[in-house]
Design an enzyme around this catalytic site. Structure first.
Site, short mmCIF file in Angstrom:
data_model
loop_
_atom_site.label_atom_id
_atom_site.label_comp_id
_atom_site.label_asym_id
_atom_site.label_seq_id
_atom_site.Cartn_x
_atom_site.Cartn_y
_atom_site.Cartn_z
CG ASN A 88 -7.92 -4.31 1.16
OD1 ASN A 88 -7.25 -3.32 1.43
ND2 ASN A 88 -7.40 -5.53 1.11
CG HIS A 119 -1.97 -1.07 1.23
ND1 HIS A 119 -3.23 -0.91 0.73
CD2 HIS A 119 -1.91 -2.35 1.68
CE1 HIS A 119 -3.91 -2.05 0.88
NE2 HIS A 119 -3.12 -2.93 1.45
CG HIS A 155 -2.49 -1.25 15.12
ND1 HIS A 155 -2.46 -2.55 14.65
CD2 HIS A 155 -2.32 -1.34 16.47
CE1 HIS A 155 -2.28 -3.38 15.67
NE2 HIS A 155 -2.20 -2.67 16.78
#
Ligand code: HDE
Length: 753
Positions: free
Chosen positions: A203, A131, A395
């Protein structure tokens, strides 16, 4: 100008600049760099830094430990009118090293030279291992309150608004790679809640290549460029990728999503988002439920065509980030609804026979509808790419009370990986103190020191229990809003390196996806597999992937095999016939066209009457008009944004022809290869190319007046999605209706059912 009155100096400059905006040559479409148009001569009167552009935002000014400072966000930017050292000493000259005489040598004592060069030498940090290529924006999330029954997370309480920062990304490419490659997209959202930051690291596809995090390095090593030659960049069309996914068949579900139109989104604004894993929610009464997170774009799910994606890689490698920033600047704020699929928290952790811990499986929306729980609006672009988009650190373990993890083995590995990677990427353990990462909740963590520590912790007792700091910090009690680790029972079982048996089904949902596609989407999937496998060198790898396709669908397998010139193998598993999930298809509905781009071809010599009116109507409809003309400057008093030399069809969602411009003086292949070898006598060949490409990419095309003749010359008059009318306004209305369906697929009837 009196530099001792910086505020006034800035006001003068901004006002002078604002006057120039009225200058007809200054484009009124988004994208202009800087908050004020530049002057031709270099400005020399000292004044304070210019303010950010009107659409730019920045992290709220919080202390490293989460306290609001009340300072404007520009307080984190450069200050004062004069050039200084990093220590704030004013400098007279930054263009000449300090030398022993004009011919040198350079003196070691030149502290300004050394500071400037040394800092420059260290400007780069490691890019993200995956990414790496991304674009971010600030926004706000507003909760509907509909999730209150299943989670006590405060940011989901009715009417609560929470600031957010979102970063979209591709997975495989390096930081400088093209936006429009075929790949999965990241959709990571940082909610700055007052109960601690919540990161929804999602995603644009609801499944993943692997079921266990231990294989993440394997799939990424296979997808990244080959280690010997470091090619190809940001692509899956190569041997190592297909070698891995054909041997490792649990990847087949994610792979078909990548081969579908979802792998080449039109825009970040037209992508769905999926949390992929199942999470565990806890409500105020302590009851639990299992849930999957979904983002639903207001503009619908919409993709590029493969040829557009390829052309854009060269014409505008920044297409997606430009689209995001321009839409926000134009006031077409991107919006998504956050939705939840909620399932009972049973010991089996399954729903309708689907294992909720298997990240290669979806739960079809027809079985568990997505319930909207709030709305996300992106309304500010970042002020500084590095400070915000590059330094933001997500995270999956940043969770507020009311949202907990499950035992999905992929999620469990991610809980380790995201902190670990920031230690290297952001240079130490204090990355949560970087402005974009600072929580908006009070922080009292007993973590101390380390590189780049920005907090100034007081006291003497960063340990528990203590009495020297009066016992602070105290554990939160039951009524103090503490994070809940749900006391899930862990079943007694031997310690093994193994998966549940249910994880062995690698094909039924791949077939479900295929069967849920419309014919045109199936065509695209066939074409994508054929292209990607066609780019592999080794026949064994193609043959092996064909065996996988045989286990998905005989038509898919046969069509791809034909394209590869290979026989279609027989399936090795029984083909099941699950009920299709229409929600997976992205065609057949109507969507708003906010922020879309309308190319308007004009002829400076004729047919300009309607152009200003059409341009205004396009703006009024929330879209962006770009005038395309033979030369730059003004045409009919209006600013030209693209010439036939600089413009390309892939920038436009629709094309309008207000005239039939004759070949311009530079319409020769020696000046512009797009002019081709055979210039039409009547119309500039680059205009015919624009029409041809827009037609091939199933875009709406409209023409009036002399523009109608261009359609005839291009051979597209009277075909589906090509409209003509008596006036520009009439044509625009017809074209807008076509745009609501995104593309004119009727132009290309599908050959598969
Ligand atoms: Fe990530 N992933 N990931 N991932 N991921 C990273 O974290 C990782 C996975 C996702 O814009 C890294 O800060 C492992 C699934 C996004 O900054 C790293 C596994 C999903 C982003 C990492 C996964 C994602 C990342 C690299 C397998 C969708 C970009 C830099 C178990 C639900 C975030 C970083 C941004 C980034 C590890 C799988 C989404 C290395 C080990 C599944 C959107 O920590």
């Amino acid at each position: 100008m009196d530099a001792s009155k910086p505020a006034k100096a800035v006001k003068d400059v901004v006002e002078a600049a604002a006057g120039k905006v009225a200058d007809a040559l200054t484009p009124d479409v988004p994208g202009a760099p800087g908050s004020a148009p530049p002057t031709v001569e270099e400005p020399t009167t000292p004044h304070d830094p210019l303010p950010p552009k009107k659409e730019q935002g920045a992290p709220e000014t919080r202390t490293p430990t989460g306290a609001a400072t009340g300072a404007p966000t520009t307080a984190n930017g450069q200050q004062g009118a004069f050039l200084t050292t990093a220590q704030g000493a004013r400098l007279r000259d930054t263009d000449h090293s300090l030398k022993a005489g004009p011919r040198g040598p350079v003196l070691l004592q030149d502290h300004h030279l050394r500071e400037k060069i040394t800092h420059f030498d260290h400007e780069r940090i490691p890019e993200r291992v995956v990414h790496a290529r991304g674009a971010g924006a600030h926004g706000v999330f507003e909760a509907y309150g509909t999730a209150e029954g299943v989670t006590k997370a405060g940011f989901l309480a009715k009417g609560r608004t929470t600031n957010v920062f979102v970063r979209f990304s591709t997975v495989l490419g390096s930081r400088g790679s093209a936006d429009t490659v075929r790949d999965t997209r990241g959709f990571a959202t940082k909610f700055y809640t007052d109960e601690g930051t919540f990161d929804l690291v999602a995603n644009n596809m609801p499944v993943f290549f692997i079921q266990d995090a231990i294989k993440f390095p394997d799939i990424i090593h296979a997808g990244k460029p080959h280690p010997d030659r470091e090619i190809p960049q940001a692509q899956s069309a190569h041997d190592t990728f297909w070698d891995f996914v054909s041997l490792h068949t649990e990847a087949q579900h994610h792979t078909i999503w990548n081969m579908s139109d979802r792998g080449i989104p039109r825009s970040y604004r037209t992508m769905e988002g999926f949390g992929v894993h199942t999470f565990r929610l806890v409500n105020a009464a302590g009851e639990t439920a299992l849930a999957k997170f979904h983002w639903k774009p207001k503009l619908g799910v919409h993709s590029l065509t493969w040829e557009e994606a390829q052309l854009l890689g060269g014409v505008d490698p920044d297409f997606h980030r430009r689209d995001l920033y321009d839409a926000i600047e134009a006031g077409a704020f991107p919006e998504w609804e956050l939705g939840l699929q909620v399932f009972p928290d049973t010991p089996e952790e399954t729903f309708a026979g689907i294992d909720l811990l298997d990240p290669t499986k979806i739960v079809p929306e027809e079985l568990a509808p997505v319930q909207p729980v709030g709305k996300l609006t992106l309304n500010r672009t970042p002020t500084n790419f590095f400070a915000e988009t590059e330094q933001v650190a997500f995270h999956v373990g940043h969770l507020p009370p009311g949202i907990d993890v499950t035992n999905d083995p992929l999620l469990q590995g991610r809980l380790f990986s995201y902190v670990d990677t920031q230690l290297t990427r952001l240079g130490g353990p204090n990355f949560s103190q970087i402005p974009i990462n600072r929580p908006h909740a009070p922080v009292n963590d007993m973590l101390r020191d380390g590189f780049h520590q920005q907090a100034v912790h007081a006291g003497v007792a960063p340990y528990r229990p203590n009495s020297l700091d009066g016992g602070n910090p105290f554990p939160a009690g039951d009524t103090d809003g503490a994070f809940v680790d749900v006391p899930v029972t862990v079943t007694e079982a031997p310690k093994v390196r193994a998966n549940p048996v249910s994880f062995d089904d690698h094909y039924s949902q791949v077939r479900l996806f295929w069967l849920s596609m419309s014919p045109v989407e199936k065509e695209h999937i066939i074409r994508a597999y054929t292209f990607e496998l066609g780019k592999c060198y080794h026949q064994a790898i193609r043959e092996r992937q064909l065996r996988c396709l045989a286990n998905i669908d005989p038509v898919l397998c046969a069509e791809v095999a034909t394209g590869l010139g290979l026989p279609a193998p027989e399936p090795t598993v029984p083909l099941v016939d699950p009920a299709p999930s229409p929600a997976l298809s992205q065609v057949g509905r109507q969507w708003p066209a906010d922020g879309r781009t309308v190319g308007i071809v004009v002829d400076p010599t004729a047919g300009l009457d309607d152009v200003d009116e059409v341009r205004r109507a396009v703006f009024a409809a929330g879209m962006v008009p770009l005038l395309v003309a033979p030369h730059g400057g003004l045409v009919g008093g209006l600013p030209v944004q693209r010439t036939f030399a600089t413009g390309r069809s892939v920038e436009f969602d629709v094309l309008l022809l207000a005239g039939a411009p004759a070949p311009a003086p530079d319409a020769s292949p020696a000046r512009d290869a797009k002019a081709g070898a055979a210039a039409s006598a009547a119309v500039d060949p680059r205009v015919l190319l624009l029409v041809d490409e827009c037609w091939r990419h199933a875009k709406a095309i409209g023409a009036w007046g002399a523009g109608v003749d261009v359609l005839r010359q291009a051979g597209v008059a009277g075909t589906p999605g090509v409209v003509t009318g008596g006036s520009g306004a009439e044509v625009l209305t017809a074209v807008q209706q076509l745009l609501a369906a995104h593309r004119v697929w009727e132009r290309f009837p599908a050959s598969v059912a």
